[in-house]
Design an enzyme around this catalytic site. Structure first.
Site, short mmCIF file in Angstrom:
data_model
loop_
_atom_site.label_atom_id
_atom_site.label_comp_id
_atom_site.label_asym_id
_atom_site.label_seq_id
_atom_site.Cartn_x
_atom_site.Cartn_y
_atom_site.Cartn_z
N ASN A 196 1.40 6.19 -6.19
CA ASN A 196 2.49 5.96 -7.13
C ASN A 196 2.01 5.48 -8.50
OD1 ASN A 196 3.50 4.72 -4.18
ND2 ASN A 196 4.72 6.39 -5.03
N ILE A 249 3.10 3.62 -13.70
CA ILE A 249 3.60 3.25 -12.38
C ILE A 249 4.93 3.93 -12.09
CG2 ILE A 249 4.27 1.31 -10.90
CD1 ILE A 249 2.70 -0.46 -13.03
N CYS A 250 5.05 4.51 -10.90
CA CYS A 250 6.33 5.08 -10.48
C CYS A 250 7.04 4.05 -9.60
CB CYS A 250 6.08 6.37 -9.70
SG CYS A 250 7.60 7.12 -9.13
N LEU A 251 7.99 3.37 -10.19
CA LEU A 251 8.70 2.32 -9.47
C LEU A 251 10.13 2.33 -9.98
CD1 LEU A 251 8.27 -0.08 -7.49
CD2 LEU A 251 7.74 -1.49 -9.48
N LEU A 266 3.49 9.93 -8.03
CA LEU A 266 3.28 10.17 -9.44
C LEU A 266 1.95 10.89 -9.58
CD1 LEU A 266 4.68 9.67 -12.09
CD2 LEU A 266 3.41 7.58 -12.34
#
Lengths: 122, 150
Positions: free
Chosen positions: B78, B85-87, B120
């Site tokens: 991620n 960052i994929c959050l 990601l």
């Protein structure tokens, strides 16, 4: 307005470049190396119309390494094996060429080919 | 531009009651810009590493999420090659009720629980899904190589 730190400012610019949101379709830009954490080395591309264009087709070349039927060992598209360039129509645009190339990448013959590692260039 | 009371308060609390395994301090010349360090959680492939991040509070904060990314290279499905960052809480799930502290805790939690189904870094996610053991070994190796403080 508070000052946006260099890295976040460059990340914003990169995202704009990645999404092709720069408004003018004749320029593009991005990082030279996809893992350049400090965003220091950039490549900009200007699409300059050639002298004969659009009466003659443009020369098209991949800079990223790709394994694909109509692409020579140097990354150049071989005109004779790419019908859109071979039977050139002056109404054809750069966009059409890129879309057709993308379609060709997904063709059943090309889909099976093993591809060079991501990030490698000619 | 004046710092909002909220940012001042958050900063003071981050310094006086730091979250275990996380440090965050603003830069002297830009109090909206933070140096962050997160220790790799125990029993994760990032254990033993210290990961540096940068965090920036835009003028819209807290109406908009902080911008944050890893500066230390990390092998995680991620997090991409540039440390982005994929959050969800950094994107559409952001709420002004969240804070710098909760954001950093969520990132720490993401290190413990990689989610290859919402990737990601696609190549890393594929690796994670096809051979988790091997992917974790690579993540350990990267932790040693890039996040080792010794």
């Amino acid at each position: 307005m508070s000052q946006v730190p260099r890295n976040f400012r460059l990340l914003e610019e990169l995202e704009k470049g990645e999404k092709g949101l720069n408004g003018d379709g004749n320029v593009s830009y991005g990082l030279e190396s996809p893992d350049d954490t400090y965003l220091s080395s950039w490549i900009g591309t200007i699409i300059g119309p050639g002298n004969d264009y659009p009466s003659k087709p443009p020369a098209v070349k991949f800079t990223s390494k790709i394994n694909m039927g109509c692409v020579s060992g140097t990354g150049a598209i071989e005109t004779k094996s790419f019908p859109l360039l071979k039977d050139w129509n002056p109404k054809t645009t750069i966009e059409t060429i890129l879309i057709e190339l993308r379609r060709e990448m997904g063709s059943s013959a090309n889909k099976k080919l093993v591809q060079p590692p991501e990030g490698s260039n000619y | 531009m004046m710092l909002s009371k909220r940012i001042v308060k958050e900063t003071q609390r981050l310094m006086s009651e730091p979250v275990p395994g996380i440090s965050a301090s603003p830069l002297n010349d830009n109090l909206r810009y933070f140096n962050v360090a997160i220790s790799g959680p125990v029993e994760s492939p990032f254990e033993g590493g210290v990961f540096h991040l940068e965090l920036f509070l835009t003028d819209d904060y807290p109406m908009a999420a902080p911008k944050v990314r890893f500066l230390t290279k990390i092998y995680h499905p991620n997090i991409d090659k540039l440390g982005r960052i994929c959050l969800d809480i950094l994107k559409d799930k952001w709420s002004p009720a969240l804070q710098i502290r909760t954001v950093l805790l969520s990132i720490q939690a993401l290190l413990s629980a990689p989610n290859p189904d919402d990737p990601l870094a696609n190549d890393v996610a594929e690796h994670w899904k096809s051979n988790e053991k091997d992917a974790i070994a690579t993540a350990r190796d990267w932790t040693k190589r890039y996040a080792n403080t010794q």
